[in-house]
Design an enzyme around this catalytic site. Sequence first.
Site, short mmCIF file in Angstrom:
data_model
loop_
_atom_site.label_atom_id
_atom_site.label_comp_id
_atom_site.label_asym_id
_atom_site.label_seq_id
_atom_site.Cartn_x
_atom_site.Cartn_y
_atom_site.Cartn_z
N HIS A 1 0.82 -1.21 0.00
CA HIS A 1 0.00 0.00 0.00
C HIS A 1 0.86 1.27 0.00
O HIS A 1 0.34 2.37 0.12
CB HIS A 1 -0.90 -0.04 1.25
CG HIS A 1 -2.05 0.89 1.22
ND1 HIS A 1 -2.27 1.85 2.19
CD2 HIS A 1 -3.09 1.01 0.35
CE1 HIS A 1 -3.38 2.51 1.93
NE2 HIS A 1 -3.89 2.01 0.82
N LYS B 1 3.25 4.42 -1.13
CA LYS B 1 3.35 5.35 -2.25
C LYS B 1 4.63 6.16 -2.05
O LYS B 1 4.69 7.03 -1.17
CB LYS B 1 2.16 6.30 -2.32
CG LYS B 1 0.81 5.61 -2.54
CD LYS B 1 0.04 5.51 -1.27
CE LYS B 1 -1.30 4.84 -1.49
NZ LYS B 1 -1.92 4.40 -0.23
N ASP C 1 16.66 11.04 -8.11
CA ASP C 1 18.11 11.22 -8.00
C ASP C 1 18.64 11.04 -6.58
O ASP C 1 19.73 11.54 -6.26
CB ASP C 1 18.53 12.60 -8.53
CG ASP C 1 18.41 12.71 -10.05
OD1 ASP C 1 18.36 11.64 -10.71
OD2 ASP C 1 18.35 13.83 -10.56
N HIS D 1 -9.06 11.33 2.04
CA HIS D 1 -8.26 10.11 1.99
C HIS D 1 -6.96 10.28 2.78
O HIS D 1 -6.11 9.39 2.80
CB HIS D 1 -7.96 9.78 0.52
CG HIS D 1 -7.35 8.45 0.28
ND1 HIS D 1 -6.04 8.30 -0.14
CD2 HIS D 1 -7.85 7.19 0.37
CE1 HIS D 1 -5.76 7.01 -0.29
NE2 HIS D 1 -6.85 6.31 0.00
N LYS E 1 -4.09 10.48 5.62
CA LYS E 1 -3.73 9.64 6.77
C LYS E 1 -2.79 10.47 7.64
O LYS E 1 -1.56 10.40 7.51
CB LYS E 1 -3.04 8.35 6.31
CG LYS E 1 -3.90 7.48 5.35
CD LYS E 1 -3.52 7.73 3.92
CE LYS E 1 -4.05 6.70 2.94
NZ LYS E 1 -5.43 6.38 3.01
N ASP F 1 -0.48 17.81 19.85
CA ASP F 1 -0.05 19.05 20.50
C ASP F 1 0.58 20.04 19.52
O ASP F 1 1.36 20.92 19.93
CB ASP F 1 0.93 18.74 21.63
CG ASP F 1 0.27 18.01 22.80
OD1 ASP F 1 -0.96 18.08 22.91
OD2 ASP F 1 0.99 17.36 23.58
#
Length: 482
Positions: free
Chosen positions: A222, A224, A229, A400, A402, A407
Amino acid sequence: MDINSMMLTVFLVLNIILAIFVIFLERRDAGATWAWLMVLFFIPLLGFFMYLFFGQNLTRRKMFQWEDRKKIGIDELLSNQIRGIREKDFHFRNEIIENSKDLIYMHLINNDAVLTQDNGVTIFTDGKEKFNSLIEDIKQATDHIHLQYYIFKRDNLGRSLINLLTEKAREGVKVRLLYDELGSRSLHKKAFKELIAAGGEIEAFFPSRLHFINLRINYRNHRKIAIIDGKIGYVGGFNVGDEYLGLNPKFGYWRDTHLRIKGSAVHSLQTRFILDWNHASHRHDIYYAPKYFPLAESLDSVGMQIVTSGPDSEWEQIKNGYIKMISSARKSIYIQTPYFIPDASLLDALKIAALSGVEVNIMIPNKPDHMFVYWATYSYIGEMLKANANIYIYDNGFIHAKTLIVDEKVSSVGTANIDVRSFRLNFEVNAFIYDEEVSKELTESFKNDVKLSAVLTAEDYRNRALKIKLKESISRLLSPIL
């Protein structure tokens, strides 16, 4: 006994044997065990095949190995950081990083997550802005481009990226693309024919051994990740597809969070990519070369650890990091997630924080992309309302992101949702960030999203329709295996 009765008897016996296997031989938590037993006994024939596809545990062996990591000094760096924190002579660049040393130490010990303190971070919450930036960085690449996505679609965005990567490969830039075969199930390697002809390399993670049948349906990559470079890295929630640009009418505007990173943390992303690539590759393994780990050019001072987790791990590293962050909160917690299906440990941590006077804010979508998951989310949200958490339903399309912020000082952005699938079944990656400026910017984005959201009150939740309560109840029972 006729043939049909005999076959039914065989299946029922197999079903009982499988139930015994689930109870006694697989090391599952009690919730998942009971959920699978319910499936097996209430729908015995279908349940048997569901378990074969969804229920198998991945052997916890060392799947990802790269001996060359010794050549870039990772083991020595880890040992020095662990020793320095233990002996209290480690140099922390600022107070926020030092105050997070317990969390940092846990990630060092359990995940080999090197602490870097020289990073610069750009935050993207809009898909067009993220991909415009990535495309510009790809255009400027001179040595290599490493891309890894759970979903890569061959639509307008996907084709434009493939065309650009093909141009760069013709220029002599080494292009490698890794995609998850199940997440990108509509994709076929023939889509990359010209890129491969130009010298690009393409790999699929956990490919199907039989056409249209993948017995590893539960264990997907999952992550990404993009590395340009060895100097620029990307990590976050955006996959490759037109819907992530807000062009899918079903979802509307796509609200996500993604990071562009410059600094030594890019080396950690590079190492993760190489580990995943070499596991998927049969002919194109990557070996150590200094060009993959150039001297970091960033003059910034953002503290960061790149933390990964997966079903091959003994510990649920990202979830444990979330719990550690939540338990350290003194003022506020901000969470954005498309799915909110916490296990008991994370749910208790959030409840305790809320009941202790910490302001707990949770934002979820107003529309489902997976029906059972959506109603299970609503069930757990109801528990947080009882603990006086603030619940926001995002109304401006689909959220979507996450993101977890504590604080307004420490934050986490990556690919892991707050659900059992992300914590135990998928291969995930998150950046844990020890920086007030970055955390405040993420908090400000959350507060701007509140203006586009509806507040879910305890009264609203109590007055929900009976059919919604039934959906929640069924989904809650199945939540350990969703």
